[in-house]
Design a protein around this motif. Structure first.
Motif, PDB file in Angstrom:
ATOM      1  N   GLU A   1       0.822  -1.214   0.000  1.00  0.00           N
ATOM      2  CA  GLU A   1       0.000   0.000   0.000  1.00  0.00           C
ATOM      3  C   GLU A   1       0.855   1.263   0.000  1.00  0.00           C
ATOM      4  O   GLU A   1       0.480   2.279  -0.608  1.00  0.00           O
ATOM      5  CB  GLU A   1      -0.932  -0.013   1.210  1.00  0.00           C
ATOM      6  N   GLN A   2       2.001   1.194   0.649  1.00  0.00           N
ATOM      7  CA  GLN A   2       2.892   2.356   0.711  1.00  0.00           C
ATOM      8  C   GLN A   2       3.657   2.579  -0.584  1.00  0.00           C
ATOM      9  O   GLN A   2       3.910   3.723  -0.974  1.00  0.00           O
ATOM     10  CB  GLN A   2       3.887   2.180   1.861  1.00  0.00           C
ATOM     11  N   GLU A   3       4.034   1.490  -1.253  1.00  0.00           N
ATOM     12  CA  GLU A   3       5.012   1.595  -2.330  1.00  0.00           C
ATOM     13  C   GLU A   3       4.442   1.488  -3.739  1.00  0.00           C
ATOM     14  O   GLU A   3       5.099   1.920  -4.691  1.00  0.00           O
ATOM     15  CB  GLU A   3       6.075   0.500  -2.155  1.00  0.00           C
ATOM     16  N   LEU A   4       3.259   0.911  -3.904  1.00  0.00           N
ATOM     17  CA  LEU A   4       2.754   0.656  -5.246  1.00  0.00           C
ATOM     18  C   LEU A   4       1.556   1.527  -5.580  1.00  0.00           C
ATOM     19  O   LEU A   4       0.820   1.975  -4.698  1.00  0.00           O
ATOM     20  CB  LEU A   4       2.363  -0.821  -5.390  1.00  0.00           C
ATOM     21  N   ASP A   5       1.364   1.759  -6.880  1.00  0.00           N
ATOM     22  CA  ASP A   5       0.261   2.566  -7.393  1.00  0.00           C
ATOM     23  C   ASP A   5      -0.942   1.654  -7.614  1.00  0.00           C
ATOM     24  O   ASP A   5      -0.942   0.824  -8.533  1.00  0.00           O
ATOM     25  CB  ASP A   5       0.698   3.235  -8.699  1.00  0.00           C
ATOM     26  N   ALA A   6      -1.961   1.815  -6.788  1.00  0.00           N
ATOM     27  CA  ALA A   6      -3.153   0.982  -6.908  1.00  0.00           C
ATOM     28  C   ALA A   6      -3.924   1.267  -8.189  1.00  0.00           C
ATOM     29  O   ALA A   6      -4.817   0.498  -8.558  1.00  0.00           O
ATOM     30  CB  ALA A   6      -4.059   1.186  -5.693  1.00  0.00           C
ATOM     31  N   GLY A   7      -3.598   2.351  -8.864  1.00  0.00           N
ATOM     32  CA  GLY A   7      -4.230   2.626 -10.147  1.00  0.00           C
ATOM     33  C   GLY A   7      -3.693   1.759 -11.271  1.00  0.00           C
ATOM     34  O   GLY A   7      -4.383   1.523 -12.267  1.00  0.00           O
ATOM     35  N   LEU A   8      -2.458   1.270 -11.128  1.00  0.00           N
ATOM     36  CA  LEU A   8      -1.854   0.410 -12.139  1.00  0.00           C
ATOM     37  C   LEU A   8      -1.972  -1.077 -11.795  1.00  0.00           C
ATOM     38  O   LEU A   8      -2.020  -1.917 -12.686  1.00  0.00           O
ATOM     39  CB  LEU A   8      -0.364   0.753 -12.307  1.00  0.00           C
ATOM     40  N   LEU A   9      -2.014  -1.380 -10.512  1.00  0.00           N
ATOM     41  CA  LEU A   9      -2.000  -2.764 -10.044  1.00  0.00           C
ATOM     42  C   LEU A   9      -3.224  -3.049  -9.188  1.00  0.00           C
ATOM     43  O   LEU A   9      -3.821  -2.121  -8.623  1.00  0.00           O
ATOM     44  CB  LEU A   9      -0.739  -3.033  -9.221  1.00  0.00           C
ATOM     45  N   GLN A  10      -3.571  -4.314  -9.090  1.00  0.00           N
ATOM     46  CA  GLN A  10      -4.706  -4.707  -8.258  1.00  0.00           C
ATOM     47  C   GLN A  10      -4.273  -5.813  -7.298  1.00  0.00           C
ATOM     48  O   GLN A  10      -3.630  -6.773  -7.712  1.00  0.00           O
ATOM     49  CB  GLN A  10      -5.869  -5.221  -9.124  1.00  0.00           C
ATOM     50  N   TRP A  11      -4.638  -5.652  -6.037  1.00  0.00           N
ATOM     51  CA  TRP A  11      -4.439  -6.699  -5.049  1.00  0.00           C
ATOM     52  C   TRP A  11      -5.447  -6.488  -3.928  1.00  0.00           C
ATOM     53  O   TRP A  11      -6.083  -5.434  -3.833  1.00  0.00           O
ATOM     54  CB  TRP A  11      -3.002  -6.700  -4.499  1.00  0.00           C
ATOM     55  N   HIS A  12      -5.611  -7.487  -3.101  1.00  0.00           N
ATOM     56  CA  HIS A  12      -6.514  -7.367  -1.959  1.00  0.00           C
ATOM     57  C   HIS A  12      -5.919  -8.144  -0.794  1.00  0.00           C
ATOM     58  O   HIS A  12      -4.986  -8.940  -0.973  1.00  0.00           O
ATOM     59  CB  HIS A  12      -7.915  -7.880  -2.303  1.00  0.00           C
ATOM     60  N   ALA A  13      -6.454  -7.904   0.367  1.00  0.00           N
ATOM     61  CA  ALA A  13      -6.008  -8.632   1.555  1.00  0.00           C
ATOM     62  C   ALA A  13      -6.634 -10.016   1.541  1.00  0.00           C
ATOM     63  O   ALA A  13      -7.860 -10.141   1.686  1.00  0.00           O
ATOM     64  CB  ALA A  13      -6.406  -7.881   2.824  1.00  0.00           C
ATOM     65  N   PRO A  14      -5.839 -11.082   1.374  1.00  0.00           N
ATOM     66  CA  PRO A  14      -6.430 -12.423   1.392  1.00  0.00           C
ATOM     67  C   PRO A  14      -6.966 -12.744   2.782  1.00  0.00           C
ATOM     68  O   PRO A  14      -6.357 -12.407   3.795  1.00  0.00           O
ATOM     69  CB  PRO A  14      -5.252 -13.329   1.017  1.00  0.00           C
ATOM     70  N   ALA A  15      -8.105 -13.432   2.822  1.00  0.00           N
ATOM     71  CA  ALA A  15      -8.721 -13.773   4.103  1.00  0.00           C
ATOM     72  C   ALA A  15      -8.045 -14.954   4.779  1.00  0.00           C
ATOM     73  O   ALA A  15      -8.365 -15.285   5.915  1.00  0.00           O
ATOM     74  CB  ALA A  15     -10.204 -14.065   3.902  1.00  0.00           C
ATOM     75  N   GLY A  16      -7.095 -15.571   4.093  1.00  0.00           N
ATOM     76  CA  GLY A  16      -6.385 -16.708   4.660  1.00  0.00           C
ATOM     77  C   GLY A  16      -5.314 -17.190   3.702  1.00  0.00           C
ATOM     78  O   GLY A  16      -5.046 -16.569   2.673  1.00  0.00           O
ATOM     79  N   GLY A  17      -4.695 -18.305   4.044  1.00  0.00           N
ATOM     80  CA  GLY A  17      -3.687 -18.884   3.182  1.00  0.00           C
ATOM     81  C   GLY A  17      -2.305 -18.293   3.386  1.00  0.00           C
ATOM     82  O   GLY A  17      -2.032 -17.613   4.375  1.00  0.00           O
ATOM     83  N   PHE A  18      -1.428 -18.521   2.402  1.00  0.00           N
ATOM     84  CA  PHE A  18      -0.019 -18.148   2.507  1.00  0.00           C
ATOM     85  C   PHE A  18       0.401 -17.071   1.510  1.00  0.00           C
ATOM     86  O   PHE A  18       1.576 -16.697   1.484  1.00  0.00           O
ATOM     87  CB  PHE A  18       0.869 -19.382   2.248  1.00  0.00           C
ATOM     88  N   PHE A  19      -0.534 -16.564   0.684  1.00  0.00           N
ATOM     89  CA  PHE A  19      -0.117 -15.778  -0.469  1.00  0.00           C
ATOM     90  C   PHE A  19      -0.913 -14.478  -0.626  1.00  0.00           C
ATOM     91  O   PHE A  19      -2.058 -14.377  -0.185  1.00  0.00           O
ATOM     92  CB  PHE A  19      -0.288 -16.596  -1.759  1.00  0.00           C
ATOM     93  N   VAL A  20      -0.263 -13.533  -1.317  1.00  0.00           N
ATOM     94  CA  VAL A  20      -0.930 -12.344  -1.849  1.00  0.00           C
ATOM     95  C   VAL A  20      -0.790 -12.402  -3.366  1.00  0.00           C
ATOM     96  O   VAL A  20       0.311 -12.678  -3.886  1.00  0.00           O
ATOM     97  CB  VAL A  20      -0.305 -11.050  -1.302  1.00  0.00           C
ATOM     98  N   TYR A  21      -1.891 -12.163  -4.062  1.00  0.00           N
ATOM     99  CA  TYR A  21      -1.879 -12.142  -5.523  1.00  0.00           C
ATOM    100  C   TYR A  21      -1.960 -10.705  -6.006  1.00  0.00           C
ATOM    101  O   TYR A  21      -2.809  -9.935  -5.545  1.00  0.00           O
ATOM    102  CB  TYR A  21      -3.053 -12.948  -6.082  1.00  0.00           C
ATOM    103  N   ILE A  22      -1.074 -10.352  -6.930  1.00  0.00           N
ATOM    104  CA  ILE A  22      -1.051  -9.014  -7.513  1.00  0.00           C
ATOM    105  C   ILE A  22      -1.319  -9.144  -9.008  1.00  0.00           C
ATOM    106  O   ILE A  22      -0.576  -9.829  -9.724  1.00  0.00           O
ATOM    107  CB  ILE A  22       0.300  -8.306  -7.292  1.00  0.00           C
TER     108      ILE A  22
END
Length: 417
Positions: free
Chosen positions: A325-346
């Motif tokens: 959230e601090q370093e990337l432009d959310a206008g160019l990339l999409q991600w969300h807070a996963p509700a569980g598991g081991f990974f974040v998908y961008i």
């Protein structure tokens, strides 16, 4: 796209070549978990159970543990109690097989169900490459559909679109017998199917005569809300094969998994057992005693064991998300807070490849997994990255994620401007 072997070899080679790099590529459990395990004590607990409950003497215990065991496994009664307590899955002893990890469970179901040349499994991509490549190694057939092709206007999954897909392939002479799904905290896409979506998938598959392979690998690692209900808990007709393992909850080297086939019938059980008899023969009795002893000690529930581990993983997830959230432009990339598991998908605006992976490892000392590696349909394009947060403590996760963001901002995203 890389095969399973080449995916692992690429990542393994990178880890060997850059041993000090932060590996955000593999979903490895937190190694601190292993330090908490007392495997010898769990073994003694199980042996005490055999003495007091089964009235085994020492000679009988040795015979039970050190020779070839039953193909089905020797701890199915213990697994049945635990599954009922923690997963809400009720199965008898002749409805559970102990397997050598999830991989063997995949193989057993595929060999049992896909017997004719036209039989195939439907895979929603991007998907766990370990399953997809099991299908290929066994010489079985699969058909693919992109998860984006099942999207509904609200961003969920519309399984009512599946009958048209199934019928399309049937017209081509393909008989879809199975569908593979990792519904809770999916690897690599991180999505969690809603209760309504799970019910819809089960209903559609019942209508179409398609059985479900449900992979519950990450279901215990939920960080928001309550534990999700498996599709298997809704299964009253024997449509669902439920697969899981103790690799993430205890340790991977146990290589102990399970296949739940409740209400599929004796013919299914006997044929699965026949296949296992002629492949692996049995699963390690020594490892089974460790798992059974652990379950006995914890009164057939992993909840007290997993809760502090979930808290640690949640902190690691949050450390990664904060940096993104601090370093990337959310206008160019999409991600969300996963509700569980081991990974974040961008999700990225363009495909990322091995050259990018090497550039990041070389120049920024960070590795990641391109989601394109999880796609086997050459017509599909997967523009995304899977980042794993499970292995390192929060400070190291934050530092590695910051370097990764630097790579994106300096090397990849300028191409979009």
């Amino acid at each position: 796209m890389p095969t399973q072997e080449s995916v692992l070899s690429i990542v393994g080679a990178l880890n060997q070549r850059y041993p000090h790099a932060c590996s955000l590529s593999l979903g490895r459990p937190n190694p601190d978990i292993y330090a908490r395990l007392d495997l010898e004590r769990y073994a003694r607990t199980y042996q005490a159970f055999l003495r007091t409950e089964k009235h085994y003497d020492n000679a009988k215990i040795r015979e039970n543990l050190y020779t070839y065991g039953p193909s089905q496994g020797m701890i199915t009664a213990h697994l049945a109690k635990w599954l009922a307590n923690d997963e809400g899955i009720h199965a008898g002893e002749k409805e559970i097989l102990v397997t050598n990890g999830c991989q063997e469970a995949y193989n057993l179901v595929l060999l049992h169900e896909l017997r004719q040349p036209e039989d195939c499994v439907l895979i929603i991509e991007p998907s766990y490459f370990g399953f997809t490549d099991c299908v290929a190694v066994l010489g079985k057939s699969s058909v693919k559909i992109a998860i984006d092709d099942l999207a509904d206007p609200a961003g969920g999954v519309d399984f009512t679109l599946l009958p048209a897909v199934i019928e399309q392939y049937r017209r081509q002479g393909k008989q879809i017998k199975l569908i593979y799904i990792n519904p809770d905290f999916n690897n690599p896409m991180t999505y969690q199917l809603s209760e309504a979506e799970k019910s819809a998938l089960l209903a559609v598959c019942a209508q179409q005569g398609v059985k479900i392979i449900e992979d519950g690998t990450y279901s215990a690692f939920y960080y928001d809300g309550i534990q999700p209900r498996a599709i298997k808990t809704r299964d009253n007709a024997g449509q669902v094969y439920y697969i899981g393992s103790f690799s993430k909850t205890l340790c991977p080297s146990l290589r102990l998994g399970y296949l739940v086939i409740s209400r599929h019938g004796d013919a299914t059980f006997n044929h699965l057992l026949h296949i296992k008899d002629h492949t692996s023969l049995s699963s390690s009795a020594l490892n089974q005693q460790v798992v059974a002893g652990f379950l006995i000690e914890h009164q057939y529930s992993l909840e007290n064991w997993i809760r502090p581990i979930r808290d640690e993983y949640r902190a690691r997830r949050d450390a990664m998300l904060q940096v993104l959230e601090q370093e990337l432009d959310a206008g160019l990339l999409q991600w969300h807070a996963p509700a569980g598991g081991f990974f974040v998908y961008i999700r990225l605006p363009q495909e990322i490849n091995t050259a990018h992976l090497l550039d990041c490892a070389e120049g920024y000392q960070v590795t990641f997994l391109p989601v394109s590696y999880a796609v086997r349909d050459g017509r599909q394009r997967a523009h995304g990255i899977r980042l794993a947060f499970s292995y390192y403590p929060p400070a190291a996760i934050a530092a590695g994620t910051r370097k990764f963001c630097q790579f994106l901002n300096e090397k990849l995203l300028p191409q979009q401007i």
